[in-house]
Design a protein around this motif. Structure first.
Motif, PDB file in Angstrom:
ATOM      1  N   TYR A  70     -54.615 154.030 119.856  1.00 54.56           N
ATOM      2  CA  TYR A  70     -53.940 154.343 118.590  1.00 54.56           C
ATOM      3  C   TYR A  70     -54.926 154.905 117.586  1.00 54.56           C
ATOM      4  O   TYR A  70     -56.130 154.659 117.641  1.00 54.56           O
ATOM      5  CB  TYR A  70     -53.246 153.106 118.008  1.00 54.56           C
ATOM      6  N   ARG A 120     -45.828 152.284 113.201  1.00 54.99           N
ATOM      7  CA  ARG A 120     -46.357 152.898 114.423  1.00 54.99           C
ATOM      8  C   ARG A 120     -45.393 153.999 114.864  1.00 54.99           C
ATOM      9  O   ARG A 120     -44.172 153.840 114.786  1.00 54.99           O
ATOM     10  CB  ARG A 120     -46.506 151.863 115.540  1.00 54.99           C
ATOM     11  N   PHE A 121     -45.943 155.114 115.377  1.00 50.38           N
ATOM     12  CA  PHE A 121     -45.114 156.239 115.803  1.00 50.38           C
ATOM     13  C   PHE A 121     -45.923 157.107 116.757  1.00 50.38           C
ATOM     14  O   PHE A 121     -47.154 156.989 116.855  1.00 50.38           O
ATOM     15  CB  PHE A 121     -44.644 157.058 114.602  1.00 50.38           C
ATOM     16  N   PHE A 122     -45.238 157.988 117.467  1.00 54.34           N
ATOM     17  CA  PHE A 122     -45.881 158.904 118.401  1.00 54.34           C
ATOM     18  C   PHE A 122     -45.832 160.323 117.868  1.00 54.34           C
ATOM     19  O   PHE A 122     -44.861 160.722 117.195  1.00 54.34           O
ATOM     20  CB  PHE A 122     -45.178 158.868 119.758  1.00 54.34           C
ATOM     21  N   GLN A 151     -50.308 157.739 120.214  1.00 57.15           N
ATOM     22  CA  GLN A 151     -49.745 156.797 119.255  1.00 57.15           C
ATOM     23  C   GLN A 151     -50.563 156.789 117.973  1.00 57.15           C
ATOM     24  O   GLN A 151     -51.790 156.748 118.001  1.00 57.15           O
ATOM     25  CB  GLN A 151     -49.685 155.380 119.825  1.00 57.15           C
ATOM     26  N   HIS A 152     -49.858 156.819 116.860  1.00 55.88           N
ATOM     27  CA  HIS A 152     -50.470 156.802 115.534  1.00 55.88           C
ATOM     28  C   HIS A 152     -49.939 155.616 114.745  1.00 55.88           C
ATOM     29  O   HIS A 152     -48.851 155.099 115.026  1.00 55.88           O
ATOM     30  CB  HIS A 152     -50.149 158.090 114.768  1.00 55.88           C
ATOM     31  N   GLU A 153     -50.707 155.211 113.743  1.00 56.34           N
ATOM     32  CA  GLU A 153     -50.273 154.197 112.795  1.00 56.34           C
ATOM     33  C   GLU A 153     -50.568 154.704 111.389  1.00 56.34           C
ATOM     34  O   GLU A 153     -51.552 155.428 111.177  1.00 56.34           O
ATOM     35  CB  GLU A 153     -51.000 152.865 113.044  1.00 56.34           C
ATOM     36  N   ARG A 205     -50.952 158.222 128.715  1.00 54.40           N
ATOM     37  CA  ARG A 205     -49.832 158.105 127.787  1.00 54.40           C
ATOM     38  C   ARG A 205     -49.312 156.677 127.749  1.00 54.40           C
ATOM     39  O   ARG A 205     -49.271 155.994 128.767  1.00 54.40           O
ATOM     40  CB  ARG A 205     -48.676 159.022 128.196  1.00 54.40           C
ATOM     41  N   ASP A 206     -48.905 156.243 126.568  1.00 55.95           N
ATOM     42  CA  ASP A 206     -48.285 154.948 126.432  1.00 55.95           C
ATOM     43  C   ASP A 206     -46.922 154.974 127.121  1.00 55.95           C
ATOM     44  O   ASP A 206     -46.123 155.897 126.912  1.00 55.95           O
ATOM     45  CB  ASP A 206     -48.107 154.610 124.943  1.00 55.95           C
ATOM     46  N   PHE A 265     -43.774 155.839 125.148  1.00 57.26           N
ATOM     47  CA  PHE A 265     -43.458 157.239 124.807  1.00 57.26           C
ATOM     48  C   PHE A 265     -42.593 157.858 125.905  1.00 57.26           C
ATOM     49  O   PHE A 265     -41.613 158.551 125.611  1.00 57.26           O
ATOM     50  CB  PHE A 265     -44.738 158.043 124.633  1.00 57.26           C
TER      51      PHE A 265
END
Length: 313
Positions: free
Chosen positions: A65, A108-110, A116-118, A304-305, A308
């Motif tokens: 992240y 949290r978002f993609f 992944q970003h926060e 990749r998570d 997602f």
């Protein structure tokens, strides 16, 4: 969005013991106390913030992240409203996650690639508390963010640029002198460096390529360079100066397979107000002595998570 820069980075790593040695003794990072509920990870400091880097146990070395710092609570709320208007799917972090990150609130978002970003505000800090792991003049972070990150993406799409420019509010800085499709972006409140994040197009590949860290003096660059050579650590590029930035830097590979660019400013960077189109990547030095894409760049399925893929499915 009123974003300062990257507040913290989180990774999954296969060799935490290597990081416990390398972080303080090579890079000069300070060790940070683990938050409650996460005794097995490794946390590092580079300034008075509680931590800037977190390395969590994992089966594969990958970026987990990216934490972006909003200027404050109101700016954070405005960002959430913007996400809702644009239909961006995000998850609100619970109290346990916020405490682990050491922040007031986060989401949290993609991005469209699958990283992944926060987004957060209010990171914990203690004035004049940073102690480096070895003799070191310190890092330039705090109000500018920890540095920059360069990612490799299997697809470089208009959707990605729309997300970064029109939703995240980043400034487009240009594509640099590299071959292929690349984009450099900096956060709205960044007036210190040319970019906070960049994406390069690598068909069939995905992952983190390097992180740029600014140190307080050229001496810090040189001493780190000597340590890397003494330990015979793999290097990507030798000392040099990029065309677009008045900085001296070199690149070497970390225990997780991505590179650190150790950067010393020759003079302060300023917003030139126009898009540069450099003919060469560097005006001197930066001899390529290793792979440009290290082992941290893998197939999308490896890094990749899974969350997602489920969203896209």
């Amino acid at each position: 969005m009123d974003i300062i820069g990257i507040g913290y980075l989180g990774f999954e790593a296969t060799d935490l013991d290597a990081w416990r040695d390398y972080g303080p003794s090579v890079m000069g990072f300070g060790m940070s106390k683990n938050p409650d509920g996460d005794p097995d990870s490794v946390y590092f400091r580079i300034d008075d913030r509680r931590h800037r880097f977190a390395f969590h146990p994992g089966d594969v070395d990958r970026l987990a992240y990216i934490g972006w710092e909003a200027k404050g609570r109101m700016e954070y709320k405005q960002a959430l409203a913007r996400f809702r208007e644009e239909g961006v799917d995000f998850e609100v972090g619970d109290q346990a996650l916020c405490e682990m990150r050491g922040v007031k609130e986060l989401i949290r978002f993609f991005d469209p690639v699958g990283f992944q970003h926060e987004l957060f505000y209010g990171q914990k800090w203690t004035p004049d508390s940073f102690v480096p792991g070895r003799r070191h003049g310190g890092f330039l972070a705090n109000h500018r963010g920890l540095g920059h990150v360069v990612l490799m993406a299997p697809e470089y799409s208009d959707e990605l640029e729309h997300f970064l420019i029109n939703i995240m509010g980043f400034h487009w800085y240009g594509s640099g002198a590299g071959k292929g499709r690349t984009g450099f972006f900096r956060s709205k409140l960044n007036t210190y460096t040319s970019h906070d994040i960049a994406y390069g197009h690598a068909p069939g590949r995905m992952g983190i390529q390097h992180i740029g860290l600014f140190v307080s003096s050229i001496r810090d660059v040189g001493e780190t360079y000597d340590l890397v050579k003494k330990r015979e650590l793999p290097m990507m590029m030798t000392l040099g100066q990029h065309a677009q930035d008045p900085h001296v830097s070199f690149y070497h590979f970390t225990p997780s397979g991505f590179a650190f660019e150790c950067i010393g400013e020759i003079e302060p960077w300023h917003d030139d107000g126009f898009e540069l189109n450099p003919e060469v990547m560097s005006v001197w030095g930066h001899e390529i002595v290793g792979p440009i894409l290290g082992p941290s760049v893998k197939t999308p399925e490896e890094v990749r998570d899974p969350a997602f893929s489920k969203k896209k499915g």
